[in-house]
Design an enzyme around this catalytic site. Structure first.
Site, PDB file in Angstrom:
ATOM      1  CE  LYS A 180      -4.344  -0.037   2.564  1.00  0.00           C
ATOM      2  NZ  LYS A 180      -4.871  -0.009   3.937  1.00  0.00           N
TER       3      LYS A 180
HETATM    4  C1  E4P Z   1      -8.374   0.657   3.845  1.00  0.00           C
HETATM    5  O1  E4P Z   1      -7.505  -0.005   3.327  1.00  0.00           O
HETATM    6  C2  E4P Z   1      -8.257   1.294   5.169  1.00  0.00           C
HETATM    7  O2  E4P Z   1      -7.559   0.425   6.015  1.00  0.00           O
HETATM    8  C3  E4P Z   1      -9.578   1.534   5.846  1.00  0.00           C
HETATM    9  O3  E4P Z   1     -10.665   1.086   5.119  1.00  0.00           O
HETATM   10  C4  E4P Z   1      -9.711   2.823   6.581  1.00  0.00           C
HETATM   11  O4  E4P Z   1     -10.988   2.896   7.147  1.00  0.00           O
HETATM   12  P1  E4P Z   1     -11.387   3.871   8.339  1.00  0.00           P
HETATM   13  O5  E4P Z   1     -11.879   5.137   7.758  1.00  0.00           O
HETATM   14  O6  E4P Z   1     -12.474   3.112   9.055  1.00  0.00           O
HETATM   15  O7  E4P Z   1     -10.156   4.047   9.184  1.00  0.00           O
END
Ligand code: E4P
Length: 221
Positions: free
Chosen positions: A81
């Site tokens: 990522k």
């Molecule tokens: C995606 O890869 C992220 O880890 C995630 O969906 C972030 O979500 P949040 O807004 O609940 O922290």
């Protein structure tokens, strides 16, 4: 495809045992909450499921490239990522060129998604819940990215992220997202329907009635 947004091994193991899980997304916050060493936890999760996103935490292009190479070497199931910044995308381009699958994270606009696609990312992650949190249209963004990708023949997958509830999962799928990543509680809630519970209770009770009735009668084939 359904992914879990978690770094909790037990949650991943449960969803794998249900046969419904295609991958996992982690981020530094989720790793911190799990309280585990990043490498050890990602490797454990990769041992039981494919498509596991592990996030870079460095910010300069060369540092992200070096970090991404280190994460990718942990396991063949790792997807690296990178953030939707010039350095993140520059590093993602290098890593993708080396055959590493890239998840471009923190996407909040169609234009950002077009940038992610242009580096050959495996997927882009629009954070729909965080947009809803500030009174913007999260599902609208997912729909916009899907439409733009289809119109331009882009192969990058759309991974609906920051999902807050089961309706987000339904709406993302209808909007054409390839993947939805969600908290464990949301995945559990997808199973729930009162008519399923009621029907199951009825079938079980009727089966038991049938068994009891046959016990009262002479044997039949
Ligand atoms: C995606 O890869 C992220 O880890 C995630 O969906 C972030 O979500 P949040 O807004 O609940 O922290």
């Amino acid at each position: 495809m359904l992914f879990l947004d978690t770094a909790e091994y037990d949650e991943v193991a449960s969803a794998v045992s249900w046969g419904v899980l295609a991958g996992v997304t982690t981020n530094p916050t989720l790793i911190m909450k799990a309280g585990m060493d990043h490498e050890w936890q990602v490797k454990r999760i990769c041992a039981i499921v494919g498509n596991v996103s592990a996030e870079c935490v460095t910010e300069k292009k060369d540092d992200i490239v070096a970090e991404g190479r280190r994460l990718a070497a942990w396991h063949q199931n790792v997807i690296v990522k990178v953030p939707l910044t010039p350095d993140g995308l520059g590093a993602g381009r290098v890593l993708a060129g080396e055959g590493t699958r890239i998840n471009v994270t923190l996407c909040f606009s169609v234009n950002q998604a077009l940038l992610a696609a242009s580096i050959g990312a495996w997927c882009v992650s629009p954070f729909l819940g965080r947009l809803d949190d500030i009174s913007e249209d999260g599902i609208g963004l997912v729909r916009g990215i899907v439409d733009a990708y289809r119109a331009t023949g882009v192969g990058t997958k759309v991974l609906a992220a920051s999902i807050r509830n089961p309706m987000h999962v339904t709406q993302s799928a209808i909007a054409g997202a390839d993947i939805a990543t969600m908290p464990f509680t949301v995945l559990q809630s997808m199973f729930k329907h009162p008519l399923t519970d009621k029907g199951l209770a009825q079938f079980t009770a009727d089966y038991q009635k049938g068994v009891a009735a046959r016990k009262q009668q002479p044997a039949k084939a």
